[in-house]
Design a protein around this motif. Structure first.
Motif, PDB file in Angstrom:
ATOM      1  N   GLY A  40       0.797  -1.229   0.000  1.00 18.95           N
ATOM      2  CA  GLY A  40       0.000   0.000   0.000  1.00 18.95           C
ATOM      3  C   GLY A  40       0.824   1.270   0.000  1.00 18.95           C
ATOM      4  N   VAL A  41       1.954   1.244  -0.727  1.00 26.40           N
ATOM      5  CA  VAL A  41       2.807   2.438  -0.762  1.00 26.40           C
ATOM      6  C   VAL A  41       3.288   2.783  -2.168  1.00 26.40           C
ATOM      7  N   LYS A  42       3.490   4.097  -2.327  1.00 21.73           N
ATOM      8  CA  LYS A  42       4.312   4.639  -3.418  1.00 21.73           C
ATOM      9  C   LYS A  42       5.601   4.988  -2.726  1.00 21.73           C
ATOM     10  N   GLU A  43       6.741   4.451  -3.187  1.00 23.42           N
ATOM     11  CA  GLU A  43       7.960   4.715  -2.426  1.00 23.42           C
ATOM     12  C   GLU A  43       9.145   5.053  -3.316  1.00 23.42           C
ATOM     13  N   ALA A  44      10.098   5.779  -2.716  1.00 21.12           N
ATOM     14  CA  ALA A  44      11.327   6.133  -3.415  1.00 21.12           C
ATOM     15  C   ALA A  44      12.502   5.800  -2.514  1.00 21.12           C
ATOM     16  N   MET A  45      13.559   5.247  -3.115  1.00 18.64           N
ATOM     17  CA  MET A  45      14.792   4.960  -2.384  1.00 18.64           C
ATOM     18  C   MET A  45      15.834   6.005  -2.776  1.00 18.64           C
ATOM     19  N   LEU A  46      16.376   6.696  -1.765  1.00 17.63           N
ATOM     20  CA  LEU A  46      17.394   7.728  -1.977  1.00 17.63           C
ATOM     21  C   LEU A  46      18.708   7.205  -1.415  1.00 17.63           C
ATOM     22  N   HIS A  47      19.719   7.150  -2.249  1.00 13.96           N
ATOM     23  CA  HIS A  47      20.983   6.513  -1.862  1.00 13.96           C
ATOM     24  C   HIS A  47      21.784   7.374  -0.886  1.00 13.96           C
ATOM     25  N   VAL A  48      22.264   6.729   0.192  1.00 11.21           N
ATOM     26  CA  VAL A  48      23.098   7.438   1.182  1.00 11.21           C
ATOM     27  C   VAL A  48      24.545   6.969   1.103  1.00 11.21           C
ATOM     28  N   ALA A  49      24.760   5.649   1.153  1.00  8.78           N
ATOM     29  CA  ALA A  49      26.128   5.119   1.192  1.00  8.78           C
ATOM     30  C   ALA A  49      26.115   3.659   0.771  1.00  8.78           C
ATOM     31  N   ASP A  50      27.314   3.079   0.581  1.00  9.23           N
ATOM     32  CA  ASP A  50      27.396   1.655   0.275  1.00  9.23           C
ATOM     33  C   ASP A  50      27.990   0.918   1.459  1.00  9.23           C
ATOM     34  N   PRO A  63       1.309   6.747   1.264  1.00  2.65           N
ATOM     35  CA  PRO A  63       0.320   5.667   1.194  1.00  2.65           C
ATOM     36  C   PRO A  63      -0.496   5.724  -0.099  1.00  2.65           C
ATOM     37  N   THR A  64      -0.940   4.546  -0.569  1.00  5.43           N
ATOM     38  CA  THR A  64      -1.819   4.523  -1.744  1.00  5.43           C
ATOM     39  C   THR A  64      -3.271   4.769  -1.329  1.00  5.43           C
ATOM     40  N   GLY A  65      -3.548   4.723  -0.021  1.00  5.88           N
ATOM     41  CA  GLY A  65      -4.905   4.981   0.471  1.00  5.88           C
ATOM     42  C   GLY A  65      -4.890   5.037   1.985  1.00  5.88           C
ATOM     43  N   PRO A  66      -6.035   5.420   2.603  1.00  9.41           N
ATOM     44  CA  PRO A  66      -6.072   5.571   4.060  1.00  9.41           C
ATOM     45  C   PRO A  66      -6.003   4.237   4.818  1.00  9.41           C
ATOM     46  N   ASP A  67      -6.522   3.165   4.221  1.00  8.31           N
ATOM     47  CA  ASP A  67      -6.579   1.891   4.930  1.00  8.31           C
ATOM     48  C   ASP A  67      -5.365   1.016   4.591  1.00  8.31           C
ATOM     49  N   LEU A  74      -0.056   7.749   9.288  1.00  7.01           N
ATOM     50  CA  LEU A  74      -0.142   9.201   9.077  1.00  7.01           C
ATOM     51  C   LEU A  74      -1.336   9.790   9.828  1.00  7.01           C
ATOM     52  N   ALA A  75      -2.476   9.073   9.772  1.00  6.11           N
ATOM     53  CA  ALA A  75      -3.683   9.573  10.441  1.00  6.11           C
ATOM     54  C   ALA A  75      -3.463   9.652  11.950  1.00  6.11           C
ATOM     55  N   LYS A  76      -2.752   8.657  12.504  1.00  4.88           N
ATOM     56  CA  LYS A  76      -2.530   8.596  13.959  1.00  4.88           C
ATOM     57  C   LYS A  76      -1.411   9.502  14.427  1.00  4.88           C
ATOM     58  N   ARG A  77      -0.293   9.500  13.687  1.00  5.97           N
ATOM     59  CA  ARG A  77       0.922  10.152  14.201  1.00  5.97           C
ATOM     60  C   ARG A  77       1.448  11.281  13.336  1.00  5.97           C
ATOM     61  N   GLY A  78       0.964  11.375  12.112  1.00  2.00           N
ATOM     62  CA  GLY A  78       1.493  12.390  11.201  1.00  2.00           C
ATOM     63  C   GLY A  78       2.803  11.946  10.572  1.00  2.00           C
TER      64      GLY A  78
END
Ligand code: V0V
Ligand code: CO
Length: 145
Positions: A40-50, A63-67, A74-78
């Motif tokens: 249930g996610v749209k995600e991106a990986m940002l490289h830091v180190a090897d 999220p792709t949706g609330p459920d 996000l709804a609970k904690r932001g």
């Protein structure tokens, strides 16, 4: 058993905005961007180190949706830190070891993660309030060795 910190997962409302912020603030580059329907996610990986057995990344999660796990978070904690992911050599073995130590596994079997990884989650209530992910990276292709 743990090889490195593979990534930190950060929940956000707007993936593109957060990518722009991280690129500008830290100079990191996006190495992969995927929609994972199962998680249930749209995600991106940002490289830091090897590191040993693979890289380390910041994973931005919208999220792709609330459920969905991240939608509910996000709804609970932001917005903020959602999970910590450790690299392991063999995710199935690591699950067995941690399950045997009494840690509740969210997943019975490994799932598909970003960039061809196999992943499994440990329940935050059994890890001091931290949602914890185990990540097995795919074997490097011959041209990368
Ligand atoms: C929920 N809780 C957390 C939490 N999410 N605590 C710390 N960190 C989190 N991220 C707490 C929550 O505050 C509640 O505590 C309790 O757990 C139950 O939460 P809930 O909102 O009722 O939600 P549940 O029980 O329906 O689901 C919680 C779990 C769920 C952890 C089981 O989020 C899950 O299955 N997560 C694993 C999958 C996932 O997160 N996928 C997205 C990332 P109180 O309020 O009762 O005390 S995908 C990813 O990382 C990928 C693809 C990758 O490649 O890396
Ligand atoms: Co993750």
């Amino acid at each position: 058993m743990l090889l490195r910190i593979d990534h930190v997962g950060i929940a956000c409302e707007n993936l593109e905005e957060k990518i722009a912020f991280y690129r500008a603030a830290f100079g990191v580059t996006v190495v992969s961007q995927e929609v994972n329907e199962e998680q249930g996610v749209k995600e991106a990986m940002l490289h830091v180190a090897d590191g040993e057995g693979g890289g380390s990344y910041i994973q931005l999660l919208e999220p792709t949706g609330p459920d969905t796990p991240v939608g509910k978070f996000l709804a609970k904690r932001g917005e903020g830190l959602h999970h910590v992911a450790y690299g392991v050599t063999d995710v199935t073995k690591a699950m067995a070891a941690m399950g045997g130590a009494g840690v509740r596994l969210v997943d019975e079997h490994p799932r598909h993660g970003a960039m061809g990884t196999s992943i499994a989650f440990l329940h935050p209530k059994d890890v001091g309030g931290v949602l914890t992910e185990l990540v097995e990276s795919p074997a490097p292709r011959p041209e990368q060795t």
